[in-house]
Structure formats: C-alpha cells, structure tokens
Design a protein around this motif. Structure first.
Motif, PDB file in Angstrom:
ATOM      1  N   ILE A   9      21.276  89.154  78.179  1.00  0.00           N
ATOM      2  CA  ILE A   9      21.507  88.000  79.036  1.00  0.00           C
ATOM      3  C   ILE A   9      20.265  87.119  79.011  1.00  0.00           C
TER       4      ILE A   9
ATOM      5  N   MET B 260      22.505  82.053  85.060  1.00  0.00           N
ATOM      6  CA  MET B 260      22.837  82.513  83.721  1.00  0.00           C
ATOM      7  C   MET B 260      22.902  81.332  82.757  1.00  0.00           C
TER       8      MET B 260
ATOM      9  N   GLN C 129      25.062  84.865  77.553  1.00  0.00           N
ATOM     10  CA  GLN C 129      25.088  86.309  77.457  1.00  0.00           C
ATOM     11  C   GLN C 129      25.758  86.719  76.158  1.00  0.00           C
TER      12      GLN C 129
END
Length: 265
Positions: A82, A91, A94
């Motif tokens: 990630i 995020m 990933q």
C-alpha cells in the motif's frame, strides 16, 4: 517526553513477533506500523495525527519514497503493498499480493517498486515482484511487470545495485536481473543472515546467521566472496550497521563494534 499505546490506537492485536518494524520520521510526524496498519503522531507532543487504511498483519516498516514525482509512504502488509500520503495517511494506491508482510520494499533507479513475498504462507507464492505505479487525471494505476522465483527473501531484506537485486534465497545469496527477474547466480551459505550494500565499492557486507561477517562482490557476473571472519556468537538475525568507519553488529546475546580502515594504512 511522551508515550502512546499504538496497539490501542489502531485496535490491533500484537502479533507473535511483536511490533517489529522501525518508526519513520517525516517532517513533524513519526509514523509507525502496527501489524499492517500505519499510525502517525506529532513528533513533539505524541498527539495522534492520522491512521492509515486497514490492512493485513505484517512486520515491515514504513518506507518513504518518491514515485512519479509524488512523496509517499510505502508499506508491505499481509494483504500486499500500500501507499499513503504522508500528510494525512490517505490511500494513494495498493497492489494485492497476500504474504506475511516482512520484507522491506525497494525502489529501482527508474522508479519501479520491488516487493518480496516473505514466506508466502498466506498467498502460497514466494519470490520478488516488480510493479510500476503512476498517476494521471484518473488517479493512480499499478502495473505488474514481472514476478520472479529467482530470489525468494523470507525475512531478509534485499538491496538494489546497478540494475540488479541481491539478497537471500533461502540460506544462499542470489542475484537477479531487474529487467526480467531472471537469476544471474546463487551461491554462498550464510543461513538466515542479513546484508547491507556498500555501493561505492560494489560490495555486499553480509552478516551470517552464525555471526560471521563476509564481504561479497555485488556484481552480476558471478558470486565471489572476498573475505570472511567471525564477529559474534549465537543466532544472528539483525542487520549490520555501518556509521562512518565503525561497523556495528548484534544479536539477542551480544553486540560488537569494529573499526574499519583502508587497506595499506
């Protein structure tokens, strides 16, 4: 000055080998990995700053890199690799590859990412995978370039040098070509040891599982051990550290320091 219970903050159970990763300081925050989940704290006060996305277990450390011109923090956990933004832990991208999340990611000279599977017990696959991450108007994309079983690091970190990766394949050292992942050589028995790269000398400094230090050529043409001597006794799984001309080695029983000097002095 301050302390935090990172397990409580992330609601993670401490795994069998504990929280084995190293903290990462980025600007005014310190980032820690708690069994596959990142947590960031104000480095001066310890106040929580952000929590990263939920993920599988693991023992890898947060890793600051710049990919496609964007600074980011990489982590290998039990679900795969990630990448999060250093400012808020959001995020970015990933890449699924179930494993035990032990080995540190590495970055190639042209900005790709290498991830190792560890034992691969969760996904049943072992080896090293090269992925390319980039971003555009639609966001981030991740592409697998190749997966190789020519180098299968368990919990031993590998290094990148001059278009090749060097590391432990089981108890033997191995070298693979970064163009296609094909193995160039595999030789030299050092158990489950660790190594660091001395790039200016094209040399690997290897600390064996039995506490021996060895110098091995970091060249793709063939394996070549240049020197070896006993440093400490007992099972040794720790990285050697070179600070200036002082070499530090340790295990669970003892630690030793060696003063290095140029030949002929």
């Amino acid at each position: 000055m301050w302390s935090r219970n990172a397990a409580s903050d992330t609601h993670k159970k401490i795994p069998g080998w504990g929280f084995a990763s190293s903290p990462l300081v980025v600007s005014d925050v310190v980032v820690v990995a708690t069994a596959g989940v990142l947590a960031a704290y104000d480095v001066a006060t310890g106040n929580p700053r952000w929590l990263g996305p939920a993920g599988g277990g693991g023992y890898s450390s947060p890793h600051l890199v710049t990919l496609d011109g964007v600074a980011q923090i990489l982590l290998l956990n039990g679900a795969g690799a990630i990448s999060v933004a250093p400012d808020d832990g959001a995020m970015l991208w990933q890449h699924p590859w179930p494993s035990d999340g032990i080995v540190q990611p590495a970055v190639t000279a042209d900005g790709d990412v290498l991830i190792g599977s560890g034992s691969g017990f969760a996904g049943g696959k072992v080896g090293v995978r090269r992925i390319a991450a980039g971003h555009g108007p639609a966001g981030w994309t991740v592409e697998e370039r190749w997966t190789s079983i020519g180098l299968k690091p368990y919990f031993n970190d590998f290094v990148v040098h001059d278009g090749h990766a060097f590391g432990f394949d089981g108890s033997l050292l191995a070298c693979i070509d970064l163009k296609d992942g094909k193995r160039k050589w595999k030789d030299g028995r050092y158990g489950n040891g660790q190594l660091v790269l001395l790039p200016d000398q094209d040399v690997l400094l290897v600390l064996s599982e039995e506490g021996e230090l060895a110098l091995v050529g970091a060249t793709p043409d063939q394996f070549g051990e240049l020197a070896r001597f006993p440093a400490i006794k007992g099972k040794t799984w720790n990285h050697p550290v070179l600070v200036g001309d002082v070499l530090l080695v340790r295990n669970g029983q003892e630690m030793a320091a060696f003063r290095l000097s140029l030949a002929g002095r």
